[in-house]
Write a protein that holds these residues in place. Structure first.
Motif, mmCIF file in Angstrom:
data_model
loop_
_atom_site.group_PDB
_atom_site.id
_atom_site.type_symbol
_atom_site.label_atom_id
_atom_site.label_comp_id
_atom_site.label_asym_id
_atom_site.label_seq_id
_atom_site.Cartn_x
_atom_site.Cartn_y
_atom_site.Cartn_z
ATOM 1 N N ARG A 315 22.053 6.668 13.406
ATOM 2 C CA ARG A 315 22.477 5.677 12.409
ATOM 3 C C ARG A 315 22.301 6.278 11.015
ATOM 4 O O ARG A 315 21.210 6.734 10.659
ATOM 5 N N TYR A 316 23.395 6.285 10.252
ATOM 6 C CA TYR A 316 23.357 6.754 8.864
ATOM 7 C C TYR A 316 23.470 5.563 7.921
ATOM 8 O O TYR A 316 24.269 4.642 8.145
ATOM 9 N N THR A 317 22.708 5.593 6.856
ATOM 10 C CA THR A 317 22.848 4.636 5.756
ATOM 11 C C THR A 317 22.838 5.422 4.449
ATOM 12 O O THR A 317 22.291 6.526 4.373
ATOM 13 N N GLY A 318 23.448 4.869 3.431
ATOM 14 C CA GLY A 318 23.495 5.542 2.145
ATOM 15 C C GLY A 318 24.503 4.888 1.235
ATOM 16 O O GLY A 318 24.761 3.673 1.331
ATOM 17 N N THR A 319 25.118 5.685 0.370
ATOM 18 C CA THR A 319 26.046 5.189 -0.641
ATOM 19 C C THR A 319 27.299 6.049 -0.637
ATOM 20 O O THR A 319 27.222 7.267 -0.469
ATOM 21 N N ILE A 320 28.450 5.426 -0.802
ATOM 22 C CA ILE A 320 29.693 6.170 -1.005
ATOM 23 C C ILE A 320 30.181 5.875 -2.417
ATOM 24 O O ILE A 320 30.277 4.714 -2.827
ATOM 25 N N ARG A 321 30.434 6.923 -3.157
ATOM 26 C CA ARG A 321 30.882 6.788 -4.554
ATOM 27 C C ARG A 321 32.404 6.838 -4.593
ATOM 28 O O ARG A 321 33.023 7.819 -4.194
ATOM 29 N N ILE A 322 33.007 5.761 -5.085
ATOM 30 C CA ILE A 322 34.454 5.634 -5.189
ATOM 31 C C ILE A 322 34.836 5.712 -6.664
ATOM 32 O O ILE A 322 34.433 4.863 -7.464
ATOM 33 N N ALA A 323 35.600 6.745 -7.032
ATOM 34 C CA ALA A 323 36.020 6.912 -8.420
ATOM 35 C C ALA A 323 37.364 6.252 -8.698
ATOM 36 O O ALA A 323 37.662 5.890 -9.831
ATOM 37 N N GLU A 324 38.203 6.127 -7.655
ATOM 38 C CA GLU A 324 39.541 5.564 -7.812
ATOM 39 C C GLU A 324 39.675 4.335 -6.923
ATOM 40 O O GLU A 324 39.639 4.436 -5.694
ATOM 41 N N PRO A 325 39.797 3.129 -7.497
ATOM 42 C CA PRO A 325 39.922 1.933 -6.658
ATOM 43 C C PRO A 325 41.253 1.921 -5.922
ATOM 44 O O PRO A 325 42.247 2.508 -6.361
ATOM 45 N N GLY A 326 41.257 1.243 -4.765
ATOM 46 C CA GLY A 326 42.490 1.132 -4.002
ATOM 47 C C GLY A 326 42.218 1.120 -2.517
ATOM 48 O O GLY A 326 41.074 0.973 -2.073
ATOM 49 N N LYS A 342 30.791 0.799 8.374
ATOM 50 C CA LYS A 342 30.837 -0.291 7.399
ATOM 51 C C LYS A 342 30.766 0.298 6.007
ATOM 52 O O LYS A 342 30.012 1.246 5.750
ATOM 53 N N ILE A 343 31.567 -0.256 5.089
ATOM 54 C CA ILE A 343 31.506 0.131 3.689
ATOM 55 C C ILE A 343 31.546 -1.130 2.852
ATOM 56 O O ILE A 343 32.363 -2.029 3.102
ATOM 57 N N ASN A 344 30.658 -1.188 1.871
ATOM 58 C CA ASN A 344 30.564 -2.373 1.003
ATOM 59 C C ASN A 344 30.322 -3.634 1.823
ATOM 60 O O ASN A 344 30.847 -4.700 1.532
ATOM 61 N N ASN A 345 29.550 -3.447 2.918
ATOM 62 C CA ASN A 345 29.170 -4.531 3.838
ATOM 63 C C ASN A 345 30.369 -5.137 4.569
ATOM 64 O O ASN A 345 30.284 -6.268 5.064
ATOM 65 N N ASP A 366 29.537 2.728 -6.771
ATOM 66 C CA ASP A 366 28.684 3.177 -5.671
ATOM 67 C C ASP A 366 28.491 2.018 -4.703
ATOM 68 O O ASP A 366 27.930 0.974 -5.082
ATOM 69 N N LEU A 367 28.957 2.196 -3.464
ATOM 70 C CA LEU A 367 29.021 1.104 -2.496
ATOM 71 C C LEU A 367 28.152 1.422 -1.290
ATOM 72 O O LEU A 367 28.026 2.586 -0.890
#
Length: 633
Positions: A315-326, A342-345, A366-367
């Motif tokens: 199981r991995y947990t952490g943060t994904i950084r999104i610079a460009e929305p979409g 799962k991303i951003n819950n 950062d999500l």
């Protein structure tokens, strides 16, 4: 012997078409729809010399070298070289055309038409050329000694300081000749990665042609380019540059130019932490009630943090950084088990889903990020892969690319170094039956030749269903594992549509063509081989014996078909072609949908008929005893 299937709740595709050992397949670039370069005028390009014109239609003939004719209008871009074009020593490439748009990473897609004996090129960033050349006369094409001058090749670099005969270097010939005849529209798709530079402007990574397709055939994959190719518009390398179309060599036309630029920052994974649970988890555990075997932090998303070969969950947990929305698309590779993302819950790939792909619209920032990989099928090596694509971001691996064992079959390829015959099922993509399923020819015979022109014949209809140029057959689906009995052409394919009887009786020239053999007395009689192992097919139809002899034309330009009918029935017709547009040309030649030529060589004095039927055009010929025609493509 086939492998057993798991009964786990995770309904994943185990071992799907793997690349880089991650248990997942990156989607191949598909530029359409992309951004079009409008051809209503030349405003998308830098100021051009008079050889470049916006036109309505373009035509190039088979037997008129370096000649192209145009008609007024818009929608096509034509290079018509000037009769007495003066050279300019200060600007030797003045007749080339440059887009105003400059690009880095890009997927480019276009149609082009090359004149007979002509030569041109498409330069990515104005520096790296994919060659456009009339390679239809393939007598000069040798699979064992391909040339960088031929169509679709990545042209060589050039250094005048090198010894004579060694000036050209690092050219990359196309894998095979996937060319069409001059005057036919050809389709080119290029997936290009620009060179990389650091903050000081020093190059840190070479440019690459990730993938090049010509007329639906992959001719290059992951080719590294150390610098500009010969006759480039620029000698240096930059992060950005224009598309350049070569205009100083020969006539060529373009249309339907579209592109996708990949110029946005990639997502990043940050603060990754992992926990490893020992056991066979066919559903997600209750983490607060289950103690992990081990825990830690990792800089990359990988399965190698676990030393347990099977029956474990990471199981991995952490943060994904999104610079460009979409909208982002994710592809999770979890060979030998199942997984969840799962991303951003929000669920992107569900643990009890039927696929390993998902998409989600993400805001900038950062999500929260969560992923697990449960491994419980023993014959797979552990391997975890995750790819992502998004707005202005080409699909790439956000995980590591280490580990994994491929479940892909070694391909079973049939060469045709001599005249070769293979019976198999043959699927016809794009042609559907009344139930909406892809048509399958169940009594197909594929005939290969050393001239690298091949065809498939339908024994059930006495019909040629497809011809192709290049390599012969991929028989992997026919013979691998249990097999499904089918094979696939390996080269550039020209299909003839859903197979129908080649010969039938019509009450009038406008009567509907029959869709089956009822009432025709059709009976296949097999084939006989000549001294070079080339077949002549034989069948009975309307009480007559029919001999159907098909041979490859000189220099691999196509096939010639000679059909002889003993005591033909009255009102017997042959259906030579169908298409949206059938245009009569000179000397018994017809152009079918801009994709093939059909030449009537001997119709026994009968007059061909072009008619409309069910929204399509058909080319028919009354048959009196013998009919000879050629398909040039």
């Amino acid at each position: 012997m086939s492998k057993p299937t798991t009964t786990a709740r995770f309904r994943w595709l185990l071992g799907i078409g793997w690349i880089v050992g991650t248990g997942l397949t990156l989607a191949q670039p598909v530029p359409t729809p992309g951004t079009p370069i409008l051809l209503n005028d030349l405003s998308a390009f830098k100021p051009a010399t008079q050889n470049w014109q916006i036109v309505g239609t373009t035509r190039a003939e088979l037997n008129k070298p370096n000649t192209i004719t145009t008609e007024k209008g818009t929608g096509e871009l034509a290079n018509v070289p000037l009769a007495k074009a003066p050279e300019d020593p200060k600007n030797p490439y003045k007749y080339n055309l440059f887009t105003i748009m400059e690009h880095g990473d890009i997927d480019l897609e276009l149609d082009y038409m090359i004149a007979s004996k002509s030569n041109s090129g498409v330069y990515l960033q104005g520096r790296y050329e994919v060659q456009l050349f009339d390679s239809w006369d393939n007598s000069g094409w040798d699979l064992h000694s391909p040339r960088v001058v031929d169509n679709g090749s990545i042209y060589e670099r050039w250094d005048p300081k090198r010894p004579e005969g060694q000036n050209g270097y690092e050219g990359h010939p196309a894998r095979q000749n996937a060319s069409r005849a001059p005057g036919l529209w050809q389709h080119l798709k290029i997936s290009f990665q620009a060179p990389r530079f650091n903050a000081n402007g020093q190059k840190t990574e070479n440019a690459r042609m990730i993938r090049v397709e010509l007329n639906g055939v992959v001719i290059h994959e992951d080719v590294e380019l150390t610098g500009p190719t010969r006759a480039a518009g620029f000698d240096d390398e930059k992060p950005l540059g224009p598309i350049m179309l070569q205009g100083d060599h020969g006539p060529v036309a373009f249309r339907n130019i579209r592109y996708i630029s990949y110029d946005k920052p990639r997502p990043e994974l940050l603060n990754l932490k992992y926990a490893i649970y020992k056991g066979k988890y066919e559903k997600e555990p209750e983490y607060d009630k289950t103690a992990p075997e081990s825990e830690g932090a990792s800089k990359v998303l990988t399965s190698s943090v676990s030393r347990i070969p099977n029956e474990f969950l990471i199981r991995y947990t952490g943060t994904i950084r999104i610079a460009e929305p979409g909208e982002y698309r994710f592809n999770l590779g979890v060979p030998g088990g199942g997984g969840m993302l799962k991303i951003n819950n929000q669920s992107v790939v569900a643990p009890d889903g039927r696929g390993n792909r998902g998409k989600i619209t993400l805001p900038k920032g950062d999500l929260p990020f969560e992923l697990f990989y449960s491994k419980f099928v023993g014959w797979f090596q552990p391997s975890l892969g995750l790819s992502v694509a998004g707005p202005g971001i080409r699909e790439y691996l956000i995980s590591d690319s280490v580990g994994g064992n491929s479940d892909d079959a070694d391909p079973i390829l049939i060469e045709a170094s001599t005249n070769t015959i293979l019976r198999s099922f043959m699927d016809l993509p794009g042609d559907k039956n009344t139930q909406g399923k892809t048509i399958r020819v169940t009594h197909g015979i594929s005939v290969g030749s050393p001239e690298q022109v091949h065809y498939t014949y339908d024994l059930d209809k006495g019909a040629v269903v497809q011809v192709w140029r290049g390599l012969f057959l991929d028989a992997t689906p026919m013979w691998h594992d249990r097999g499904d009995g089918s094979s696939r052409p390996l080269g550039m394919v020209q299909r003839m549509g859903a197979p129908v009887l080649f010969l039938t009786k019509l009450a009038s020239p406008q009567a509907n063509w029959v869709t089956d053999t009822t009432g025709s007395g059709y009976r296949p009689k097999g084939y006989v081989l000549d001294g070079s192992d080339r077949p002549t097919f034989r069948y009975q139809s309307y009480g007559s014996i029919v001999d159907d002899k098909i041979r490859v034309l000189e220099a691999g330009q196509g096939i010639k078909r000679e059909v002889t009918i003993a005591t033909p029935a009255d009102n017997l017709y042959a259906r030579l072609a169908s298409g949206s547009v059938i245009s009569p040309l000179e000397n018994g030649m017809y152009l079918i949908d801009g994709q093939e030529y059909l030449r009537i060589d001997d119709a026994g004095g009968a007059k061909p008929i072009v008619r409309e039927s069910n929204g399509q055009k058909e080319l028919l010929v009354p048959v009196k005893g013998k009919l000879t025609y050629s398909i040039l493509f």
